[in-house]
Design a protein around this motif. Structure first.
Motif, PDB file in Angstrom:
ATOM      1  N   THR A  65      80.763  -4.526  45.983  1.00 45.23           N
ATOM      2  CA  THR A  65      80.434  -3.336  45.386  1.00 45.23           C
ATOM      3  C   THR A  65      79.036  -2.936  45.593  1.00 45.23           C
ATOM      4  O   THR A  65      78.519  -1.747  46.166  1.00 45.23           O
ATOM      5  CB  THR A  65      80.674  -2.965  43.917  1.00 45.23           C
ATOM      6  N   LYS A  66      78.358  -3.802  45.448  1.00 43.21           N
ATOM      7  CA  LYS A  66      76.709  -3.933  45.919  1.00 43.21           C
ATOM      8  C   LYS A  66      76.490  -3.292  47.264  1.00 43.21           C
ATOM      9  O   LYS A  66      75.681  -2.838  47.655  1.00 43.21           O
ATOM     10  CB  LYS A  66      76.064  -5.223  45.150  1.00 43.21           C
ATOM     11  N   LYS A  67      77.350  -3.893  47.963  1.00 45.79           N
ATOM     12  CA  LYS A  67      77.181  -3.619  49.637  1.00 45.79           C
ATOM     13  C   LYS A  67      77.901  -2.608  49.919  1.00 45.79           C
ATOM     14  O   LYS A  67      77.832  -2.145  50.978  1.00 45.79           O
ATOM     15  CB  LYS A  67      77.663  -5.022  50.555  1.00 45.79           C
ATOM     16  N   ASN A  68      78.528  -1.750  49.133  1.00 43.33           N
ATOM     17  CA  ASN A  68      79.206  -0.327  49.346  1.00 43.33           C
ATOM     18  C   ASN A  68      80.376  -0.746  50.093  1.00 43.33           C
ATOM     19  O   ASN A  68      80.901   0.080  50.720  1.00 43.33           O
ATOM     20  CB  ASN A  68      78.477   0.535  49.923  1.00 43.33           C
ATOM     21  N   ASP A  69      81.088  -1.980  50.177  1.00 49.66           N
ATOM     22  CA  ASP A  69      82.226  -2.411  50.845  1.00 49.66           C
ATOM     23  C   ASP A  69      83.263  -2.126  49.784  1.00 49.66           C
ATOM     24  O   ASP A  69      83.947  -3.234  49.439  1.00 49.66           O
ATOM     25  CB  ASP A  69      81.981  -3.639  51.512  1.00 49.66           C
ATOM     26  N   PHE A  70      83.502  -0.929  49.641  1.00 50.59           N
ATOM     27  CA  PHE A  70      84.571  -1.017  48.567  1.00 50.59           C
ATOM     28  C   PHE A  70      85.894  -0.992  48.882  1.00 50.59           C
ATOM     29  O   PHE A  70      86.920  -1.313  48.159  1.00 50.59           O
ATOM     30  CB  PHE A  70      84.726   0.789  48.113  1.00 50.59           C
ATOM     31  N   LYS A  71      86.321  -1.080  50.330  1.00 56.06           N
ATOM     32  CA  LYS A  71      87.741  -1.726  50.576  1.00 56.06           C
ATOM     33  C   LYS A  71      87.838  -3.098  50.342  1.00 56.06           C
ATOM     34  O   LYS A  71      89.008  -3.363  49.822  1.00 56.06           O
ATOM     35  CB  LYS A  71      87.700  -1.386  52.288  1.00 56.06           C
ATOM     36  N   LYS A  72      86.986  -3.882  50.691  1.00 57.31           N
ATOM     37  CA  LYS A  72      86.996  -5.335  50.494  1.00 57.31           C
ATOM     38  C   LYS A  72      86.944  -5.726  48.982  1.00 57.31           C
ATOM     39  O   LYS A  72      87.680  -6.468  48.591  1.00 57.31           O
ATOM     40  CB  LYS A  72      85.779  -5.962  51.057  1.00 57.31           C
ATOM     41  N   ALA A  73      86.272  -4.827  48.060  1.00 56.21           N
ATOM     42  CA  ALA A  73      86.152  -5.114  46.769  1.00 56.21           C
ATOM     43  C   ALA A  73      87.441  -4.697  46.449  1.00 56.21           C
ATOM     44  O   ALA A  73      87.880  -5.421  45.290  1.00 56.21           O
ATOM     45  CB  ALA A  73      85.060  -4.013  46.061  1.00 56.21           C
ATOM     46  N   LEU A  74      88.306  -3.526  46.726  1.00 52.82           N
ATOM     47  CA  LEU A  74      89.409  -3.064  46.214  1.00 52.82           C
ATOM     48  C   LEU A  74      90.548  -4.448  46.764  1.00 52.82           C
ATOM     49  O   LEU A  74      91.411  -4.769  45.807  1.00 52.82           O
ATOM     50  CB  LEU A  74      90.005  -2.080  46.957  1.00 52.82           C
ATOM     51  N   GLU A  75      90.398  -5.083  47.529  1.00 51.63           N
ATOM     52  CA  GLU A  75      91.191  -6.513  48.185  1.00 51.63           C
ATOM     53  C   GLU A  75      90.962  -7.327  47.189  1.00 51.63           C
ATOM     54  O   GLU A  75      91.980  -7.889  46.717  1.00 51.63           O
ATOM     55  CB  GLU A  75      90.976  -6.669  49.468  1.00 51.63           C
ATOM     56  N   TYR A  76      89.802  -7.545  46.989  1.00 56.58           N
ATOM     57  CA  TYR A  76      89.473  -8.656  46.206  1.00 56.58           C
ATOM     58  C   TYR A  76      89.965  -8.535  44.674  1.00 56.58           C
ATOM     59  O   TYR A  76      90.435  -9.261  43.868  1.00 56.58           O
ATOM     60  CB  TYR A  76      88.044  -8.907  45.788  1.00 56.58           C
TER      61      TYR A  76
END
Length: 613
Positions: A351-362
């Motif tokens: 989330t801090k990196k703005n990588d919301f796709k990966k955040a959603l996967e996690y």
């Protein structure tokens, strides 16, 4: 938060690590060269407890069972037998096999009761307390712990057991947020662990003191408490280096991780020296901790990741968390709490990196592992509840038996009172008994004489009955003999009639044949046999009747004659002579009779006919 830190330290005491080979080898070598049975048992139990703390459960069970067998060879009830049951109950408690754990606890109690030994009972109480602690029944656990303490005559002589008991009390009061008692029991655990010489127990007791002072510092923020946190951990770490192999690797790794965590939480992390201390402690923990220790790995990489995020080095932070995540996933059965904690950190980082796709996967992974964790905890809680129910049921049965025992005691006292009253009454009746004694003796003599006379009468009657029975048997034999003679006479008479009939035929052969006369003669012969048959039936009334009942086909008069001859024991030649027929004809008739009776080739016709009577 308290629960989490306590869990980490408790796992440091119970979770496994690779036992340092030199230490185990030295114990095994000592075991090989020790001849004294008691010393061998103590070494085996020491090794079993070591394997248990390293979660090498098959080895722990094997060593504990060997110590149990060797102890039982000395005697069925001795202290080492109880200690072996205690170790086995702890092993199965760690494996969450509560049924077996309770089984060995019951055996420990039985062994202790058989010895009438307070120290043996202390071990049984401590084993039961460990089970209730695992079942999260803290109140019963504390009661049993205090019962165990009260049974130890000299704590200095049983220093290790005393240290274990105080360490368990520390854990319970830490859960209850009672800081003063937690500190007291942790210090007591240190005192007796030092006396026992068990370095692993001592290292865990030092770590427990550090945890208590961390709570105090959080509550009051006094510098003295902060200093008191690090010193016990340094003591525990120095034990690992000073006594190689005697402190479990997990305990050592958790001490370093706890130091790094305290530096990260309570010190200024912008200070390069503090950062270096954090990294040094984490690296040492990661170096020594086995790959199976999820908590140590996740805690270490999590703290390194947090430092990297503070330095805004997000790729390095992600690398640490990913490495922790990968290592934990490699386990056959990962520790889901740790896995979810790492994934939460990865969600925050993504989330801090703005990588919301990966955040959603996690986050989806978190949901998946949360479901698995929920199912695992539900199954574990169900298992614990079932164990608690069984234990409560058992305790209720014991309580009922105790109440029954108390009731029996009261009844016993009442019975004693009644007996006393009876004795008192007997005393007053003694004089009356004295006066009646002579009369009783005379009466007894009279009764004895009457019994003797009755005995003689019975004996005479039995002899008379035996005589009558013998006479009846003799009469029966005579009657049987007479019956056979009568039957033979009747058959002989029949034979004479046949002879006369044949003579009549010869005399009449010179004249023309008179059919009516022959029929009348044959009828007369049949009539004579019927008379013979009637006479035989008078002696053997059921003979011909039984013959006709047991054959599917009707017997002719000739058939009945043959049966009568056979019953009288005549052979083929005798029958042929009497009936003036060829022997072959007799044999054919016998064969035909066997068919009529439905007999097989192996059955004897004569025996069969005799059995009819």
């Amino acid at each position: 938060m308290k629960r989490i830190w306590l869990l980490i330290l408790w796992l440091g005491f119970l979770m496994p690590s690779q036992a340092q080979q030199n230490y185990i080898d030295s114990l095994q070598n000592l075991l090989k060269h020790t001849a004294a049975p008691v010393e061998m048992i103590m070494i085996q139990q020491r090794m079993a407890d070591w394997y248990r703390s390293n979660e090498q459960y098959p080895e722990a069970i094997k060593m504990a069972e060997e110590s149990l067998q060797r102890s039982q060879q000395l005697s069925e009830n001795n202290l080492e037998v109880t200690k072996a049951y205690w170790i086995l109950s702890n092993i199965y408690c760690n494996l969450e096999d509560f049924e077996k754990s309770k089984l060995f606890i019951d055996k420990a109690y039985k062994s202790a009761e058989g010895q009438h030994s307070p120290i043996a009972m202390a071990y049984a109480h401590y084993a039961s307390a460990m089970l209730y602690s695992t079942l999260f029944d803290s109140e019963r656990c504390v009661k049993l712990i205090h019962a165990a303490l009260s049974k130890i005559p000299d704590p200095n002589k049983e220093a290790l057991l005393t240290a274990r008991i105080y360490y368990l009390l520390y854990g319970v009061y830490t859960e209850w947020n009672d800081e003063s008692k937690s500190l007291y029991y942790a210090q007591q655990a240190v005192t007796y662990a030092e006396k026992s010489g068990n370095k692993n127990m001592l290292a865990n007791a030092y770590a427990a003191i550090a945890v208590v002072f961390s709570y105090k510092y959080e509550a009051q923020h006094k510098k003295e408490y902060l200093d008191s946190i690090m010193q016990p951990l340094d003591n525990a770490i120095s034990l690992f280096h000073k006594y190689p192999g005697q402190v479990v690797n997990n305990t050592y790794a958790h001490c370093h991780n706890n130091k790094a965590s305290y530096y990260l939480k309570y010190y200024n992390t912008t200070d390069p020296q503090i950062k270096q201390k954090i990294r040094d402690n984490v690296q040492e923990a990661l170096r020594i901790a086995p790959s199976s220790n999820d908590v140590a790995i996740a805690s270490g990489y999590g703290m390194l990741s947090e430092l990297s995020m503070q330095e805004n080095d997000l790729p390095t932070a992600e690398n640490y968390l990913t490495k922790a995540y990968t290592l934990i996933l490699q386990k056959k059965k990962p520790y889901y709490h740790t896995l979810i904690s790492v994934l939460n950190s990865l969600v925050t980082l993504s989330t801090k990196k703005n990588d919301f796709k990966k955040a959603l996967e996690y986050q989806q992974k978190i949901a998946e592992y949360s479901n698995l964790l929920f199912n695992e905890e539900a199954a574990s809680n169900t298992k614990r509840l079932e164990a608690q129910f069984e234990l409560s049921k058992k305790e209720q049965e014991i309580k009922t038996l105790h109440e029954k025992s108390e009731s029996q005691k009261i009844q016993k006292y009442l019975l004693i009172g009644v007996i006393c009253l009876g004795i008192l009454g007997a005393f007053f009746m003694f004089r009356s008994y004295h006066f009646n004694l002579r009369y009783s003796l005379a009466r007894e003599k009279q009764l004895t004489a009457e019994r003797h006379e009755a005995t003689l009468q019975i004996k005479y009657e039995k002899e008379e009955q035996a005589r009558l029975k013998a006479e009846q048997e003799l009469l029966a034999l005579q009657q049987q003999k007479l019956q056979n003679e009568v039957m033979a006479s009747q058959l002989q008479l029949q034979h004479k009639t046949n002879v006369l009939h044949q003579l009549k035929e010869k005399l009449s052969s010179e004249e023309p044949v008179n059919i009516h006369q022959i029929l009348r003669a044959e009828a007369l012969s049949d009539n004579d046999f019927e008379k013979a048959k009637f006479r035989i039936q008078e002696v053997h009334p059921n003979f011909f009747k039984n013959l006709n009942e047991i054959t599917p086909q009707k017997l002719t008069s000739l058939d009945q004659k043959y049966c009568a001859y056979l019953y009288l024991g005549m052979d083929t030649k005798q029958i042929a002579h009497l009936l003036q027929v060829a022997p072959k004809s007799v044999r054919m008739t016998k064969y035909r009779l066997k068919q009529k009776f439905g007999l097989d080739a192996d059955t004897d016709l004569v025996n069969f006919i005799k059995e009819v009577i």
